[in-house]
Design a protein around this motif. Structure first.
Motif, PDB file in Angstrom:
ATOM      1  N   PRO A  48     -59.048  44.340  29.354  1.00 31.31           N
ATOM      2  CA  PRO A  48     -59.443  45.647  29.889  1.00 31.31           C
ATOM      3  C   PRO A  48     -59.892  46.591  28.793  1.00 31.31           C
ATOM      4  CG  PRO A  48     -57.054  45.469  29.841  1.00 31.31           C
ATOM      5  CD  PRO A  48     -57.588  44.107  29.484  1.00 31.31           C
ATOM      6  N   VAL A  49     -60.680  47.580  29.150  1.00 31.06           N
ATOM      7  CA  VAL A  49     -61.122  48.577  28.182  1.00 31.06           C
ATOM      8  C   VAL A  49     -59.937  49.462  27.803  1.00 31.06           C
ATOM      9  CG1 VAL A  49     -63.465  48.592  29.140  1.00 31.06           C
ATOM     10  CG2 VAL A  49     -61.798  50.286  29.937  1.00 31.06           C
ATOM     11  N   GLY A  50     -60.037  50.103  26.655  1.00 26.70           N
ATOM     12  CA  GLY A  50     -59.037  51.074  26.243  1.00 26.70           C
ATOM     13  C   GLY A  50     -57.784  50.516  25.602  1.00 26.70           C
ATOM     14  N   LYS A  51     -57.776  49.212  25.279  1.00 24.39           N
ATOM     15  CA  LYS A  51     -56.592  48.604  24.669  1.00 24.39           C
ATOM     16  C   LYS A  51     -56.702  48.492  23.151  1.00 24.39           C
ATOM     17  CE  LYS A  51     -54.415  48.037  28.518  1.00 24.39           C
ATOM     18  NZ  LYS A  51     -53.199  48.848  28.818  1.00 24.39           N
ATOM     19  N   THR A  52     -57.870  48.799  22.602  1.00 22.05           N
ATOM     20  CA  THR A  52     -58.004  48.863  21.148  1.00 22.05           C
ATOM     21  C   THR A  52     -57.677  50.289  20.708  1.00 22.05           C
ATOM     22  OG1 THR A  52     -60.352  49.474  21.178  1.00 22.05           O
ATOM     23  CG2 THR A  52     -59.829  47.120  21.263  1.00 22.05           C
ATOM     24  N   PHE A  53     -57.845  50.575  19.429  1.00 21.31           N
ATOM     25  CA  PHE A  53     -57.452  51.891  18.932  1.00 21.31           C
ATOM     26  C   PHE A  53     -58.434  52.990  19.352  1.00 21.31           C
ATOM     27  CE2 PHE A  53     -60.260  50.231  15.645  1.00 21.31           C
ATOM     28  CZ  PHE A  53     -61.008  51.339  15.261  1.00 21.31           C
ATOM     29  N   LYS A  54     -57.926  54.201  19.459  1.00 17.77           N
ATOM     30  CA  LYS A  54     -58.732  55.393  19.729  1.00 17.77           C
ATOM     31  C   LYS A  54     -59.175  55.945  18.385  1.00 17.77           C
ATOM     32  CE  LYS A  54     -58.250  60.030  21.774  1.00 17.77           C
ATOM     33  NZ  LYS A  54     -57.284  60.950  22.444  1.00 17.77           N
ATOM     34  N   ASN A  55     -60.486  55.979  18.156  1.00 17.46           N
ATOM     35  CA  ASN A  55     -60.937  56.383  16.822  1.00 17.46           C
ATOM     36  C   ASN A  55     -61.000  57.896  16.659  1.00 17.46           C
ATOM     37  OD1 ASN A  55     -63.419  57.335  17.797  1.00 17.46           O
ATOM     38  ND2 ASN A  55     -64.625  55.676  16.910  1.00 17.46           N
ATOM     39  N   TYR A  56     -61.437  58.331  15.513  1.00 19.11           N
ATOM     40  CA  TYR A  56     -61.475  59.761  15.155  1.00 19.11           C
ATOM     41  C   TYR A  56     -62.165  60.602  16.219  1.00 19.11           C
ATOM     42  CZ  TYR A  56     -62.838  63.985  12.570  1.00 19.11           C
ATOM     43  OH  TYR A  56     -63.058  65.280  12.176  1.00 19.11           O
ATOM     44  N   TRP A  57     -63.200  60.062  16.847  1.00 21.43           N
ATOM     45  CA  TRP A  57     -63.992  60.803  17.831  1.00 21.43           C
ATOM     46  C   TRP A  57     -63.397  60.754  19.229  1.00 21.43           C
ATOM     47  CZ3 TRP A  57     -67.165  63.748  15.314  1.00 21.43           C
ATOM     48  CH2 TRP A  57     -67.744  63.310  14.111  1.00 21.43           C
ATOM     49  N   GLY A  58     -62.387  59.920  19.423  1.00 24.67           N
ATOM     50  CA  GLY A  58     -61.825  59.741  20.756  1.00 24.67           C
ATOM     51  C   GLY A  58     -62.476  58.606  21.518  1.00 24.67           C
ATOM     52  N   VAL A  59     -63.141  57.709  20.803  1.00 25.71           N
ATOM     53  CA  VAL A  59     -63.854  56.585  21.410  1.00 25.71           C
ATOM     54  C   VAL A  59     -63.043  55.304  21.209  1.00 25.71           C
ATOM     55  CG1 VAL A  59     -65.970  55.203  21.351  1.00 25.71           C
ATOM     56  CG2 VAL A  59     -66.083  57.682  21.013  1.00 25.71           C
ATOM     57  N   TYR A  60     -62.973  54.485  22.257  1.00 26.66           N
ATOM     58  CA  TYR A  60     -62.263  53.211  22.202  1.00 26.66           C
ATOM     59  C   TYR A  60     -63.236  52.032  22.179  1.00 26.66           C
ATOM     60  CZ  TYR A  60     -57.883  55.541  23.698  1.00 26.66           C
ATOM     61  OH  TYR A  60     -56.765  56.340  23.782  1.00 26.66           O
ATOM     62  N   ASP A  61     -62.737  50.923  21.690  1.00 25.17           N
ATOM     63  CA  ASP A  61     -63.384  49.605  21.861  1.00 25.17           C
ATOM     64  C   ASP A  61     -64.701  49.428  21.119  1.00 25.17           C
ATOM     65  OD1 ASP A  61     -61.275  49.008  23.665  1.00 25.17           O
ATOM     66  OD2 ASP A  61     -62.398  49.912  25.319  1.00 25.17           O
ATOM     67  N   MET A  62     -64.936  50.185  20.063  1.00 23.97           N
ATOM     68  CA  MET A  62     -66.123  49.930  19.248  1.00 23.97           C
ATOM     69  C   MET A  62     -65.992  48.592  18.531  1.00 23.97           C
ATOM     70  SD  MET A  62     -68.052  52.476  19.908  1.00 23.97           S
ATOM     71  CE  MET A  62     -69.361  52.567  18.676  1.00 23.97           C
ATOM     72  N   HIS A  63     -64.754  48.205  18.276  1.00 27.90           N
ATOM     73  CA  HIS A  63     -64.456  46.901  17.694  1.00 27.90           C
ATOM     74  C   HIS A  63     -63.290  46.308  18.464  1.00 27.90           C
ATOM     75  CE1 HIS A  63     -66.894  48.226  14.299  1.00 27.90           C
ATOM     76  NE2 HIS A  63     -66.117  49.292  14.186  1.00 27.90           N
ATOM     77  N   GLY A  64     -63.319  45.022  18.682  1.00 25.22           N
ATOM     78  CA  GLY A  64     -62.168  44.347  19.264  1.00 25.22           C
ATOM     79  C   GLY A  64     -62.305  43.936  20.707  1.00 25.22           C
ATOM     80  N   LEU A  65     -63.423  44.276  21.350  1.00 24.88           N
ATOM     81  CA  LEU A  65     -63.569  43.942  22.769  1.00 24.88           C
ATOM     82  C   LEU A  65     -64.856  43.159  23.033  1.00 24.88           C
ATOM     83  CD1 LEU A  65     -62.126  44.290  25.489  1.00 24.88           C
ATOM     84  CD2 LEU A  65     -63.487  46.355  25.851  1.00 24.88           C
ATOM     85  N   VAL A  66     -66.005  43.825  22.948  1.00 30.78           N
ATOM     86  CA  VAL A  66     -67.295  43.164  23.156  1.00 30.78           C
ATOM     87  C   VAL A  66     -68.320  43.694  22.156  1.00 30.78           C
ATOM     88  CG1 VAL A  66     -67.028  42.636  25.615  1.00 30.78           C
ATOM     89  CG2 VAL A  66     -67.914  44.882  24.929  1.00 30.78           C
ATOM     90  N   TRP A  67     -69.353  42.909  21.918  1.00 30.73           N
ATOM     91  CA  TRP A  67     -70.529  43.411  21.224  1.00 30.73           C
ATOM     92  C   TRP A  67     -71.256  44.341  22.195  1.00 30.73           C
ATOM     93  CZ3 TRP A  67     -71.394  41.397  16.244  1.00 30.73           C
ATOM     94  CH2 TRP A  67     -70.661  40.270  15.906  1.00 30.73           C
TER      95      TRP A  67
END
Length: 232
Positions: free
Chosen positions: A143-162
């Motif tokens: 599911p989305v949102g299970k990776t870390f929340k980055n500085y901007w408040g964005v999830y899943d830039m890495h660790g889920l899908v290209w």
């Protein structure tokens, strides 16, 4: 969506002088688009359903993991990222939401942030995390949102899908068309990583190399997308 403030970064590709690229302020989706969101889109616009899709816009693998045109099936989570969607259809989805696809520079600018820093690319542990994801199979089922929340408040830039970008193949422009004598052809060959002396470069090579292999009608099981929006 969240606000991404104006900033600059030095991309892996480009001229030898490595001048920073300025990224104007914009908004970006917090999460990649999910199966449930894309199903709602297809129901509203059935011309983009699997059975009606023309090969020029998406290859046969378009939504191949779904049970049928309007059912993503029991094996696919509603809040997992939708994949097997071509660039053409991802672009149309964003347009129908009165949004657009992020540019490659926008995507890379947001993706270089960890939980606390705008640019964490010099942190060895951050790059090891990215590289470890490249080795993990079938992360697209999560599911989305299970990776870390980055500085901007964005999830899943890495660790889920290209993810698709609007100009995913722009780095193939010739030197003349960029008014630059240098080209980046070696970036996508084995020799391209010879001068890569740190993990940041290698992680970025992987992304650019993947984008280089794509065509706009490709639909891959591990390739999703999210939308962006200009500030009014």
């Amino acid at each position: 969506m969240v606000l991404i403030k104006r900033g600059a970064y030095v991309p892996l590709y480009g001229t030898t002088d490595k001048k920073p690229i300025t990224v104007a302020a914009f908004k970006m989706d917090v999460y990649p688009i999910t199966n449930a969101q894309f199903l709602a889109f297809v129901k509203k616009h059935p011309e983009y359903s699997r059975s009606k899709m023309k090969g020029i816009f998406a290859e046969k693998s378009y939504l191949a993991q779904w049970q049928n045109d309007f059912d993503y099936g029991k094996t696919n989570l509603s809040n997992a990222p939708v994949t097997n969607v071509s660039w053409f259809i991802a672009k149309k989805y964003c347009e129908c939401q009165e949004k657009r696809m992020p540019t490659m520079d926008e995507w890379e600018y947001v993706a270089m942030a960890d939980e606390k820093r705008v640019d964490a690319r010099s942190k060895e542990e951050f790059n090891k995390y990215i590289l470890s994801w490249y080795e993990k199979p079938k992360t697209y089922v999560n599911p989305v949102g299970k990776t870390f929340k980055n500085y901007w408040g964005v999830y899943d830039m890495h660790g889920l899908v290209w993810e698709w970008t609007s100009d995913f193949n722009s780095i193939f422009l010739s030197g003349e068309s960029r008014k630059d004598k240098d080209t980046d052809k070696n970036l996508f060959c084995g020799s391209g990583s010879i001068n890569a002396s740190d993990l940041m470069n290698y992680a970025a090579f992987m992304r650019y190399g993947f984008r280089a292999s794509l065509k706009a009608n490709y639909a891959s099981r591990n390739l999703g997308f999210r939308c962006a929006k200009d500030l009014k």
